[in-house]
Design a protein around this motif. Sequence first.
Motif, short mmCIF file in Angstrom:
data_model
loop_
_atom_site.label_atom_id
_atom_site.label_comp_id
_atom_site.label_asym_id
_atom_site.label_seq_id
_atom_site.Cartn_x
_atom_site.Cartn_y
_atom_site.Cartn_z
N GLY A 1 73.53 41.54 73.47
CA GLY A 1 72.92 42.84 73.19
C GLY A 1 72.55 43.03 71.75
N ASN A 2 72.91 42.09 70.89
CA ASN A 2 72.58 42.15 69.46
C ASN A 2 71.16 41.61 69.28
OD1 ASN A 2 72.35 41.87 66.69
ND2 ASN A 2 74.21 40.66 66.43
N PHE A 3 70.17 42.42 69.61
CA PHE A 3 68.78 41.98 69.63
C PHE A 3 68.25 41.62 68.25
CE2 PHE A 3 69.26 46.57 70.20
CZ PHE A 3 68.70 47.06 69.03
N PHE A 4 68.85 42.15 67.18
CA PHE A 4 68.47 41.76 65.83
C PHE A 4 69.09 40.43 65.41
CE2 PHE A 4 67.90 46.47 64.95
CZ PHE A 4 66.53 46.40 64.78
N ALA A 5 70.18 40.05 66.07
CA ALA A 5 70.99 38.90 65.66
C ALA A 5 71.58 39.12 64.26
CB ALA A 5 70.21 37.59 65.72
N PHE A 6 71.83 40.38 63.91
CA PHE A 6 72.47 40.71 62.63
C PHE A 6 73.96 40.39 62.69
CE2 PHE A 6 69.28 44.33 61.60
CZ PHE A 6 68.47 43.45 60.89
N SER A 7 74.51 39.92 61.60
CA SER A 7 75.95 39.64 61.56
C SER A 7 76.76 40.93 61.54
CB SER A 7 76.29 38.79 60.33
OG SER A 7 75.91 39.47 59.14
N GLU B 1 76.51 51.21 68.48
CA GLU B 1 76.86 52.63 68.45
C GLU B 1 76.47 53.26 67.11
OE1 GLU B 1 80.75 55.59 69.07
OE2 GLU B 1 80.96 53.41 69.25
N LYS B 2 76.79 52.59 66.02
CA LYS B 2 76.43 53.12 64.70
C LYS B 2 74.92 53.15 64.51
CE LYS B 2 77.18 52.47 59.75
NZ LYS B 2 77.86 51.66 58.70
N ALA C 1 72.63 53.61 74.64
CA ALA C 1 72.09 54.20 73.43
C ALA C 1 70.98 55.18 73.82
CB ALA C 1 71.52 53.13 72.50
N SER C 2 70.96 56.32 73.18
CA SER C 2 69.96 57.35 73.52
C SER C 2 68.64 57.14 72.79
CB SER C 2 70.50 58.74 73.18
OG SER C 2 70.75 58.86 71.77
N VAL D 1 64.41 43.33 55.46
CA VAL D 1 65.81 43.67 55.73
C VAL D 1 66.49 42.47 56.36
CG1 VAL D 1 65.31 46.13 55.98
CG2 VAL D 1 65.27 44.67 58.01
N ALA D 2 67.70 42.16 55.89
CA ALA D 2 68.44 41.01 56.40
C ALA D 2 69.72 41.41 57.13
CB ALA D 2 68.79 40.07 55.25
N SER D 3 69.98 42.72 57.21
CA SER D 3 71.19 43.20 57.87
C SER D 3 70.95 44.59 58.41
CB SER D 3 72.36 43.24 56.87
OG SER D 3 72.10 44.21 55.86
N GLN D 4 71.84 45.03 59.27
CA GLN D 4 71.72 46.38 59.81
C GLN D 4 71.89 47.42 58.70
OE1 GLN D 4 73.45 47.43 63.68
NE2 GLN D 4 74.49 49.15 62.70
#
Length: 385
Positions: A218-224, A229-230, A261-262, A337-340
């Motif tokens: 579910g981590n579609f960004f593949a961010f670490s 939720e956040k 997620a809304s 951007v390299a992270s959430q």
Amino acid sequence: MKTFLFRLYLAMMKFLASLQKEDPNCFVILNGAGRSGSNGYLFYRYLKKEHPEVTAYLIEPWPSSHLPWSDWQKIGRAKYVLTTHQPFKVRKSQVNFAFWHGIPLKRMGTMAHNTKRRDNRRNERLWQKVDAVTSSSDLYESLMSACMGIEGGKYQKLGFPRIDALLENKYDRDYLLREFFNLDPAEIAGKKVQVGIYVPTFRYELDDPQIMDRIASGNFFAFSDFDLEKLDQELTKKGIYLLVKLHPWEMKLFKDFHLEASHIAFLNNSDLFDRELDLYEILGATDFLMTDFSSIYFDYLHLNKPLYFVTNCLAQYEQTRGFLLGPYGEIVPGEKVASQAEFLAKIGKADRFADKRQEWLNLVDPVDGGQACEQIYAFLSEGSY
């Protein structure tokens, strides 16, 4: 072995199809681009609507070893064969017109780090047989020829059908909210709301299990530092809704496209097929685009809306496949951007790249003005090739 058998199958079907009687008013579109900015699908719809006097067929998915004989008969009868990927026709008298499916940023064919010379030479021989290739600029032609060995005289600056759909902009933000977030726009009347879309490229080729595992979870960004939720909470505070359109190969990783997620929703292929839509028909209704290395951002320049570039796989792509233009940081006209955490810090801030976006649009596509389908049809029907 499978590749050899498929080539054998194609050779046999080409021969059988070539025995069909050619119809001078028959167009066949071989569509391998699905519904994600498909020049083929959009040109087919144009022909059906604007030129009922001709016969038009859409063959998809292409290429495929599962086509019925009736489809091969259609290919054999066509005077005009239009392709979204490699050139194809069954006899010399046919006209093969190549759309391709994007302005390349990543290296392809001869230029790519991860291809074999044998395969590249085979592709170059295929491109020698094409009759005409639609183009958007001198830069586009240089990039394509570097990768595929296309002769310069085969380009025609007629534009791309997908840009016609993008500029028509017949859907609005309310449509996106209703269709993909099940939201009645009346509920947020008077509130400042944005709808963005995230369209990453083909990350499967990186052959990195960690990235694929993240996406499948579910981590579609593949961010670490991914935290759904956040992320949803922060987007809610900012009044931002995010559509996520993954590459078809990555979509196969998901059994369930529902997210808890809304303000985040997946946009998958079935959503587009069921609505008889192409992605570019609704792309103009979005307020910003997120991508990584997908060529979609070159097309989005026509809208002059904010761009965000996800760079967490940048080093791997540079090593595995490479880029045609660089350095990357200088050619992308938007926030990186390299992270959430970095994304949430930059999203919604004042746009500072409008001038740079316009500069790049002038380089990659100064010819598209919403008339590509009409121009391509005139070019073909008048025998300009």
